[in-house]
Design a protein around this motif. Sequence first.
Motif, short mmCIF file in Angstrom:
data_model
loop_
_atom_site.label_atom_id
_atom_site.label_comp_id
_atom_site.label_asym_id
_atom_site.label_seq_id
_atom_site.Cartn_x
_atom_site.Cartn_y
_atom_site.Cartn_z
N TYR A 50 0.79 -1.29 0.06
CA TYR A 50 0.10 0.10 -0.04
C TYR A 50 0.70 1.17 0.05
O TYR A 50 1.44 1.29 0.84
N MET A 76 1.45 5.40 -1.97
CA MET A 76 0.44 6.77 -2.26
C MET A 76 0.68 6.67 -3.77
O MET A 76 -0.05 7.61 -4.36
N ARG A 77 1.73 5.92 -4.30
CA ARG A 77 1.71 6.10 -6.00
C ARG A 77 2.44 4.70 -6.22
O ARG A 77 2.53 3.59 -5.38
N ASN A 78 2.53 4.58 -7.54
CA ASN A 78 2.60 3.19 -8.15
C ASN A 78 4.02 2.77 -8.54
O ASN A 78 4.44 1.68 -8.88
N ALA A 79 4.91 3.73 -8.27
CA ALA A 79 6.35 3.76 -8.59
C ALA A 79 7.10 4.46 -7.46
O ALA A 79 6.55 5.45 -7.13
N MET A 137 -5.96 4.93 10.36
CA MET A 137 -5.91 4.34 8.89
C MET A 137 -5.10 2.99 8.74
O MET A 137 -5.75 2.15 7.85
N ASP A 194 -11.49 2.46 -5.25
CA ASP A 194 -11.44 1.04 -4.44
C ASP A 194 -11.78 1.69 -3.10
O ASP A 194 -10.97 2.33 -2.54
N CYS A 253 -9.41 2.90 0.16
CA CYS A 253 -9.47 4.59 -0.06
C CYS A 253 -8.33 4.89 -1.09
O CYS A 253 -7.27 5.57 -0.73
N ARG A 254 -8.46 4.24 -2.47
CA ARG A 254 -7.78 4.56 -3.57
C ARG A 254 -8.30 4.72 -4.72
O ARG A 254 -9.49 4.26 -5.03
N LEU A 257 11.00 11.82 -2.25
CA LEU A 257 10.35 10.58 -1.98
C LEU A 257 8.87 10.91 -1.31
O LEU A 257 8.13 10.16 -1.69
N TYR A 303 7.36 13.93 -1.17
CA TYR A 303 6.29 14.78 -1.90
C TYR A 303 5.89 13.95 -2.90
O TYR A 303 6.88 13.93 -3.87
N LYS A 304 4.91 13.49 -3.02
CA LYS A 304 4.62 12.60 -4.29
C LYS A 304 4.09 13.16 -5.53
O LYS A 304 2.74 13.27 -5.77
N LEU A 305 4.92 13.27 -6.50
CA LEU A 305 4.73 13.64 -7.86
C LEU A 305 4.29 12.11 -8.39
O LEU A 305 4.57 11.33 -7.96
N THR A 307 3.86 9.38 -10.88
CA THR A 307 4.79 8.99 -11.91
C THR A 307 4.28 8.27 -13.27
O THR A 307 3.06 8.35 -13.34
N MET A 349 3.78 5.56 -13.89
CA MET A 349 2.72 3.99 -13.47
C MET A 349 1.73 4.73 -12.67
O MET A 349 0.67 3.90 -12.65
N ASP A 350 1.44 6.22 -12.44
CA ASP A 350 0.18 6.57 -11.99
C ASP A 350 -0.69 7.06 -13.18
O ASP A 350 -1.66 7.63 -12.91
N PRO A 383 -5.53 8.97 -0.10
CA PRO A 383 -5.96 8.03 0.78
C PRO A 383 -6.37 8.47 2.12
O PRO A 383 -7.35 8.06 2.72
#
Lengths: 294, 441
Positions: free
Chosen positions: A186, A188-191, A269, B295, B299-300, B356, B358-360, B362, B364-365, B419
């Motif tokens: 789980y 927050m992003r997929n890579a 959570m 989902d 929570c996605r 890492l 700070y979620k830009l 990618t 894959m998203d 999430p």
Amino acid sequence: MYDIKALYEATTVDEAVSLRQEHPEAVIIAGGSDVLIKIREGKLAGRELISIYGIDSIRGVSMEHDGTLRIGSLTSFSHIVSSPLIREHIAVLGEAAGMVGGPQIRAIGTIGGNTCNGVTSADTASTLLAWDAVIELAGAEGVRHVPIESFYLGAGRADIHSDEIQTGILIRREAYEGFSGHYIKYGMRNAMEIATAGCSVNVKLSPDGNNIERLRIAFGVAAPVPIRAHKTESQWTGKPADDETAEGIACSVLDDVKPRDSWRASRDMRLHLCSEMAKRAFLEAVRRNKERRV
Amino acid sequence: MGALPQLYPCGNFEGDAFTVFTNRQVAGAMRGYGMPQAIFALESHTEDIAVKLGLDPVDYRRKTVMPVGYVDSFSKNELYHDTFNQTLDAGMKYIDFRRKQEAYRHQTGDVRRGVGVSLFWYNTAVWPIALETSSCRMVMNQDGSIQLQVGETEIGQGADTAFSQMAAQTLGIPFEKVHIVSCQDTDVTPYGTGAYASRQTYTAGMAIRGCAEEFRKHILDVAYRYTRMQPYLMDIADGNIIRTTDGRILMTLGELALTVLYDRERSEHLTMEKSTQIKTNAYSFGCCFAEVEVDIPMCRVKLLDIINVHDAGLLINPELAKAQVHGGMSMGIGYALSEKMLYDNKTGKLLNGNLLDYKLSTMMDHPHLEAQFVENPEPTSAYGTKGLGEPPVPPVAPAIRNAILNATGIAFNEIPIRPHLMYEEFMKAGLIHGREAAKNV
């Protein structure tokens, strides 16, 4: 850019053990995807390093005579992802290794490093724990085997003596034969992601495929180190492998996990996610185990 | 503030604006600054109105959006074409909006899908709020090629390629004969106000065209000395001086440049520089459609498909324009779903000041990023173009937010819809029950 006092390079396990004795303060470096970052951040700045990256004898996946699966500690994640032996016997470990960081990290990072750094979020750690892996260490006094669950001493700490290096990760035949597993990361992003929570479940169903003969559940980021859900495992062993049991597992794992509040996610959570992940990973592991029998 | 009554014109608008000082990270310019925020609020609000009134979100927008012929009293910008309907039609067709809207009604279960839409408007450049000026220099080499310099900067968007295409077209020389000076140095570069406000093709385009037309005229005057033909009987085409009456090639630009430079009587280096002030501005419009899968227990949100449709006027370079839109959509996706600065509540210290935490988003998203265009030429523009740099960002977040609303019935009023936020809102709405309820099963 990198503040390193000295670098000693070993090409054999014996050399590495000698270097460990000669330089007890030195830090072991393999692929460097953790250590170099820590050096640059200043956390390990100015230290001596012992590089074990050149010890080719502890790299690769092999099968021993007694059916034990041996993963050399220097085996990279991308090597594990593509290993035919891993795919055949413990496919879920390849899937977990494939979720680490990005392609560059997977090419340089090693499974030994992923366990020795004692990090609870390590993607392969919860799966290795869920498959009863045994850690092999070599030191001045010879070879030592430690079950992975006791290898983890605390956050960032592993049971490695000052003269030792980790040489391999072993999964015994009885630990993998007839099992199927599933890992949920789980993030927050997929890579390029460190798990917010992770759950690895594997099952071995009864010969008729209806009941749970063995059940193993492990979590990452549900405690300071990767943990097993022992209470849940024993409570549901022997029970029917169905949706009702899955719901039951979702509830009972809450007594096994001890996640904490952090700015990355709240305890509530994480508890919710642990519960949902255990249910889903269990159902997928069951589905795979049934499929395997067909 | 001006965004609200402009996209959906309304005669009875009253608003208060105030500035808040905080002890948080100093804010800097980010693509579209001001507009992603305003469009998120406006298009979320518009969606909520449609849902509350039981109106179709697209039909409601078509009825209330800025009509053709609308003129903004301040900027004098005008909506010349039926852009909103054209872009909405293209977006609906691509995403198969009506069928999905029907299919996603009355969903139950853990995993639900939804489709959402958002419009946007944008201005090109900053006139009349502030000064707009641009300058261009062209220097001819002895082989008939030119060095092109403008103050407007290449920052990865492909501006230099577009500028070179413009210069080649107006001057009448092949594209390969334009050598643009890519590295700008204020010691030697003609003045331009910069890469902001999605202005460069519009404003630098005017300086380039103005400079190229004068340069062409000057070249033909010089050519008269050697060809004896009146300048109005000549033109420059494909790098040659031609006689327009019969199309005959009189000399190449290379021959002209070399000849005039070494002319013992009237030696001259062919060059032109021109500064242009820009006193117009242009609307840039379009829409975004997004399709998501939520989902709920996990929570996605998974973004399944997304399209931006832009009317940025004529496109100078369609492939670069698409790439421009892809980049903006990617930033919009991060803005909608994952990018958030986190602070320690006690100290105010930034917790995630690294790439890492700070979620830009990618690769894959991202699903496939579809970029389409409706090319209505902008009447005020030197090359029919208008802003495209920033416009791809603003409609993305509200389209995703509205798709999540369509899927779950939850109207999020903040972004990013991470999430953590979904966990809180789904708990409040009773869509999930958390650990306590799980224990009671």
